[in-house]
Design a protein around this motif. Structure first.
Motif, PDB file in Angstrom:
ATOM      1  N   ARG A   1      46.720  45.517  34.338  1.00 31.46           N
ATOM      2  CA  ARG A   1      45.368  45.029  34.037  1.00 31.46           C
ATOM      3  C   ARG A   1      44.535  46.125  33.372  1.00 31.46           C
ATOM      4  O   ARG A   1      43.826  45.876  32.389  1.00 31.46           O
ATOM      5  CB  ARG A   1      44.673  44.549  35.312  1.00 31.46           C
ATOM      6  CG  ARG A   1      43.281  43.985  35.042  1.00 31.46           C
ATOM      7  CD  ARG A   1      42.544  43.597  36.306  1.00 31.46           C
ATOM      8  NE  ARG A   1      42.277  44.731  37.170  1.00 31.46           N
ATOM      9  CZ  ARG A   1      41.349  44.734  38.136  1.00 31.46           C
ATOM     10  NH1 ARG A   1      40.628  43.642  38.373  1.00 31.46           N
ATOM     11  NH2 ARG A   1      41.167  45.794  38.886  1.00 31.46           N
TER      12      ARG A   1
ATOM     13  N   ILE B   1      42.168  45.322  42.786  1.00 33.92           N
ATOM     14  CA  ILE B   1      42.582  43.958  43.085  1.00 33.92           C
ATOM     15  C   ILE B   1      42.972  43.927  44.566  1.00 33.92           C
ATOM     16  O   ILE B   1      43.792  44.719  45.016  1.00 33.92           O
ATOM     17  CB  ILE B   1      43.801  43.533  42.230  1.00 33.92           C
ATOM     18  CG1 ILE B   1      43.470  43.650  40.745  1.00 33.92           C
ATOM     19  CG2 ILE B   1      44.224  42.109  42.575  1.00 33.92           C
ATOM     20  CD1 ILE B   1      44.687  43.445  39.838  1.00 33.92           C
TER      21      ILE B   1
ATOM     22  N   LEU C   1      45.438  38.171  34.576  1.00 30.84           N
ATOM     23  CA  LEU C   1      44.895  39.498  34.868  1.00 30.84           C
ATOM     24  C   LEU C   1      43.512  39.710  34.265  1.00 30.84           C
ATOM     25  O   LEU C   1      42.649  40.335  34.891  1.00 30.84           O
ATOM     26  CB  LEU C   1      45.858  40.584  34.370  1.00 30.84           C
ATOM     27  CG  LEU C   1      47.156  40.720  35.162  1.00 30.84           C
ATOM     28  CD1 LEU C   1      48.059  41.768  34.535  1.00 30.84           C
ATOM     29  CD2 LEU C   1      46.865  41.080  36.615  1.00 30.84           C
TER      30      LEU C   1
ATOM     31  N   ARG D   1      41.250  37.634  33.947  1.00 27.57           N
ATOM     32  CA  ARG D   1      40.255  36.919  34.751  1.00 27.57           C
ATOM     33  C   ARG D   1      40.043  37.547  36.118  1.00 27.57           C
ATOM     34  O   ARG D   1      39.147  37.140  36.857  1.00 27.57           O
ATOM     35  CB  ARG D   1      40.696  35.457  34.914  1.00 27.57           C
ATOM     36  CG  ARG D   1      40.572  34.630  33.656  1.00 27.57           C
ATOM     37  CD  ARG D   1      39.095  34.334  33.339  1.00 27.57           C
ATOM     38  NE  ARG D   1      38.578  33.348  34.267  1.00 27.57           N
ATOM     39  CZ  ARG D   1      37.694  33.588  35.215  1.00 27.57           C
ATOM     40  NH1 ARG D   1      37.204  34.803  35.383  1.00 27.57           N
ATOM     41  NH2 ARG D   1      37.276  32.630  36.014  1.00 27.57           N
ATOM     42  N   LEU D   2      40.860  38.523  36.476  1.00 31.39           N
ATOM     43  CA  LEU D   2      40.658  39.240  37.739  1.00 31.39           C
ATOM     44  C   LEU D   2      39.633  40.347  37.520  1.00 31.39           C
ATOM     45  O   LEU D   2      39.966  41.520  37.376  1.00 31.39           O
ATOM     46  CB  LEU D   2      41.974  39.832  38.243  1.00 31.39           C
ATOM     47  CG  LEU D   2      42.948  38.871  38.911  1.00 31.39           C
ATOM     48  CD1 LEU D   2      44.225  39.597  39.299  1.00 31.39           C
ATOM     49  CD2 LEU D   2      42.329  38.219  40.130  1.00 31.39           C
ATOM     50  N   GLY D   3      38.373  39.962  37.454  1.00 32.79           N
ATOM     51  CA  GLY D   3      37.326  40.967  37.289  1.00 32.79           C
ATOM     52  C   GLY D   3      36.488  40.779  36.047  1.00 32.79           C
ATOM     53  O   GLY D   3      35.508  41.508  35.846  1.00 32.79           O
TER      54      GLY D   3
ATOM     55  N   SER E   1      34.957  37.616  33.122  1.00 37.07           N
ATOM     56  CA  SER E   1      34.865  36.184  32.824  1.00 37.07           C
ATOM     57  C   SER E   1      34.067  35.971  31.547  1.00 37.07           C
ATOM     58  O   SER E   1      33.325  36.855  31.088  1.00 37.07           O
ATOM     59  CB  SER E   1      34.206  35.434  33.986  1.00 37.07           C
ATOM     60  OG  SER E   1      32.882  35.915  34.200  1.00 37.07           O
TER      61      SER E   1
ATOM     62  N   SER F   1      38.301  42.101  42.968  1.00 35.84           N
ATOM     63  CA  SER F   1      38.788  40.745  42.737  1.00 35.84           C
ATOM     64  C   SER F   1      39.909  40.421  43.719  1.00 35.84           C
ATOM     65  O   SER F   1      40.623  41.308  44.170  1.00 35.84           O
ATOM     66  CB  SER F   1      39.328  40.614  41.310  1.00 35.84           C
ATOM     67  OG  SER F   1      38.334  40.951  40.375  1.00 35.84           O
TER      68      SER F   1
ATOM     69  N   TYR G   1      43.438  38.514  44.537  1.00 37.27           N
ATOM     70  CA  TYR G   1      44.670  37.981  43.943  1.00 37.27           C
ATOM     71  C   TYR G   1      44.886  36.562  44.457  1.00 37.27           C
ATOM     72  O   TYR G   1      44.787  36.294  45.650  1.00 37.27           O
ATOM     73  CB  TYR G   1      45.844  38.877  44.333  1.00 37.27           C
ATOM     74  CG  TYR G   1      47.158  38.501  43.702  1.00 37.27           C
ATOM     75  CD1 TYR G   1      47.562  39.098  42.524  1.00 37.27           C
ATOM     76  CD2 TYR G   1      48.001  37.575  44.303  1.00 37.27           C
ATOM     77  CE1 TYR G   1      48.786  38.763  41.937  1.00 37.27           C
ATOM     78  CE2 TYR G   1      49.218  37.242  43.735  1.00 37.27           C
ATOM     79  CZ  TYR G   1      49.600  37.845  42.549  1.00 37.27           C
ATOM     80  OH  TYR G   1      50.799  37.510  41.992  1.00 37.27           O
ATOM     81  N   ASN G   2      45.210  35.632  43.534  1.00 36.70           N
ATOM     82  CA  ASN G   2      45.404  34.230  43.910  1.00 36.70           C
ATOM     83  C   ASN G   2      46.709  33.737  43.293  1.00 36.70           C
ATOM     84  O   ASN G   2      46.776  33.440  42.098  1.00 36.70           O
ATOM     85  CB  ASN G   2      44.213  33.396  43.409  1.00 36.70           C
ATOM     86  CG  ASN G   2      44.280  31.956  43.854  1.00 36.70           C
ATOM     87  OD1 ASN G   2      45.353  31.390  44.022  1.00 36.70           O
ATOM     88  ND2 ASN G   2      43.124  31.342  44.046  1.00 36.70           N
TER      89      ASN G   2
ATOM     90  N   LYS H   1      46.669  30.302  41.611  1.00 34.27           N
ATOM     91  CA  LYS H   1      45.993  30.314  40.309  1.00 34.27           C
ATOM     92  C   LYS H   1      46.939  30.814  39.224  1.00 34.27           C
ATOM     93  O   LYS H   1      46.979  30.276  38.112  1.00 34.27           O
ATOM     94  CB  LYS H   1      44.749  31.220  40.392  1.00 34.27           C
ATOM     95  CG  LYS H   1      43.895  31.260  39.142  1.00 34.27           C
ATOM     96  CD  LYS H   1      43.171  29.941  38.947  1.00 34.27           C
ATOM     97  CE  LYS H   1      42.077  30.056  37.911  1.00 34.27           C
ATOM     98  NZ  LYS H   1      40.911  30.810  38.380  1.00 34.27           N
TER      99      LYS H   1
END
Length: 467
Positions: free
Chosen positions: A20, A230, A264, A266-268, A270, A296, A298-299, A302
């Motif tokens: 990321r 993350i 990745l 979108r982890l932090g 947008s 962020s 982790y999902n 998603k």
């Protein structure tokens, strides 16, 4: 010009947190028409691994993050670092420290007993006496003794450090001459023209030390962006079980690289409510100043959803090419377009897609017992055998609608419904009661193969009945 870099240590695999950071650095450089550099920080010769270095380069190649110019290896730059160590010694900005391990341990124990922060006390900072024998001196840089060190972080805003709370005259080269991390990082970033450093916020405590080095050598200080970590869904540090595994494991697990990068970014970060971004959109829209200040989560669900969306929209050519990495070559298969059109909406990952494809294009070697027990009871085999006889009497049938017409006419003549035929056909064709539209599958498998697979199932089951 914006110049960013990614600088992993080859002591293990490249994990997604590192990827990321690399992605953020790459996108910002490309958006600004700048350069993205790759530097392998391998000064720790005892812990380095050539395998790890190759794995990092392989991961970059897989996800398509191409770096500009050569890969820089710190292990090949020791002469440069020695030159700058000597420069600081000559200018009186660094000095040899002859403190023995015993002295250091004694000092730290005393500080702990007094509930003080353990730090070097500067005893050799202005030393002019005779060096003690038997001690291989380290080189320490002269840090400021008081005041503040501050910088504006692009994500977190102004960050201030009280010098007395965080700094001492830290070591920049060991007794054997090996330079240390904070020293070489600052030199490399300066000499490589790095203007903006995007990295994990676990590096924040390193920043004041690096600023000391920048200032001592008269280098420009880059802009810093410290990205929050993350975390797992429980808010704790991400473990391998949660997803902090080798980036290449994601490939083995069936993820497309473009889907992983989309996940990745979108982890932090947008952009409105948009979830899916093409690589071009990422390059046009990403700005590190918009990275969230908080960590962020982790999902995994998603990530699977994003991956399924990319599989749905991937071209047939792209999927055929990717499937080769999963030991499935569809190059000679005539109805690839129809096959993938039937399956791509049903797959969450490439392994699942491969399995569904294989179940259609390959003859079943066994039949799911649960499906057999449920759907091949009573006169089901006799009905299936009669249908196959009807198929054979019609001659070659190719199209979906043609198979459907034969089946409907057969069912009508026997006073049966589709449920009496569909599941037994599925078991014959794919070995289980699960498949896409049965007539679409028959069209893809082809007439000759269909009648043969139905015959195979009937022989198999009637053979079992006789035993």
């Amino acid at each position: 010009m914006v110049v960013t870099r990614f600088a992993p240590s080859p002591t293990g695999y490249l994990h997604i947190g590192g990827l990321r950071t690399a992605l953020y650095s790459y996108l910002w450089a490309k958006r600004k028409g700048g350069k993205f550099l790759l530097r392998i920080e391998d000064t720790d010769l005892k812990r380095n691994s050539q395998e790890a270095t190759e794995a990092i380069v392989e991961a970059f190649k897989w996800v398509g993050l191409s770096h500009d110019g050569e890969v820089f290896y710190q292990s090949k730059r020791f002469d440069i670092y020695k030159k700058y160590v000597q420069q600081l010694l000559d200018e009186g900005k660094a000095y040899y420290c002859y403190m023995s391990s015993e002295e250091k341990n004694e000092l730290y124990e005393k500080q702990k007993a007094n509930k003080q922060r353990t730090k070097y006390d500067g005893r050799y900072r202005d030393f002019e006496g005779t060096p003690p024998e038997g001690v291989e001196p380290v080189v320490r840089i002269k840090s400021p003794l008081s005041g503040e060190i501050s910088f504006i972080d692009g994500i977190k805003g102004e960050i201030k450090f009280n010098v007395e709370d965080i700094l001492d005259d830290f070591v920049i080269a060991r007794g054997d001459g090996t330079p240390l991390y904070n020293f070489v990082v600052a030199i490399d970033d300066a000499l490589m023209g790095v203007t903006e450093v995007i990295r994990g916020d676990d590096h924040i405590s390193n920043t004041p030390k690096q600023i000391v080095v920048y200032k001592a050598l008269g280098f420009d200080i880059p802009k810093f962006y410290h990205v929050p970590m993350i975390l797992n869904p429980s808010g704790k540090k991400l473990s391998k079980r949660d997803g902090a595994m080798d980036v290449m494991e994601y490939k083995k697990d069936g993820f497309l690289p473009e889907a992983l990068l989309n996940f990745l970014i979108r982890l932090g970060w947008s952009h409105g409510d948009q979830e899916l971004f093409s690589f071009e959109e990422m390059s046009e829209l990403f700005d590190p100043n918009d990275i969230n200040k908080s960590a962020s989560a982790y999902n995994a669900e998603k990530l699977l959803w994003i991956n399924s969306q990319y599989i749905k929209t991937a071209s047939t050519q792209r999927l055929v090419e990717v499937l080769k990495d999963y030991d499935l070559d569809l190059s000679g298969f005539e109805k690839t377009e129809e096959l993938l059109g039937l399956l791509r909406d049903r797959a969450k990952d490439m392994n699942e897609l491969k399995q569904m494809i294989s179940s259609i294009i390959n003859k079943p070697t066994q039949y799911e017992q649960k499906a057999v027990d449920k759907f091949l009871k009573g006169d089901a085999l006799d009905i299936l055998e009669a249908f196959n006889k009807e198929l054979k009497s019609k001659g070659e049938v190719t199209l979906t609608d043609e198979f459907k017409e034969v089946a409907n006419n057969f069912l009508e003549s026997k006073g049966l419904k589709l449920k009496h035929l569909a599941q037994p056909i599925r078991i014959a064709i794919v070995g289980s009661a699960v498949s896409p539209s049965v007539f679409d599958v028959l069209s893809i498998v082809g007439y000759n193969e269909v009648v043969q697979r139905i015959d195979n199932l009937i022989k198999n089951q009637k053979g079992l009945e006789r035993e």
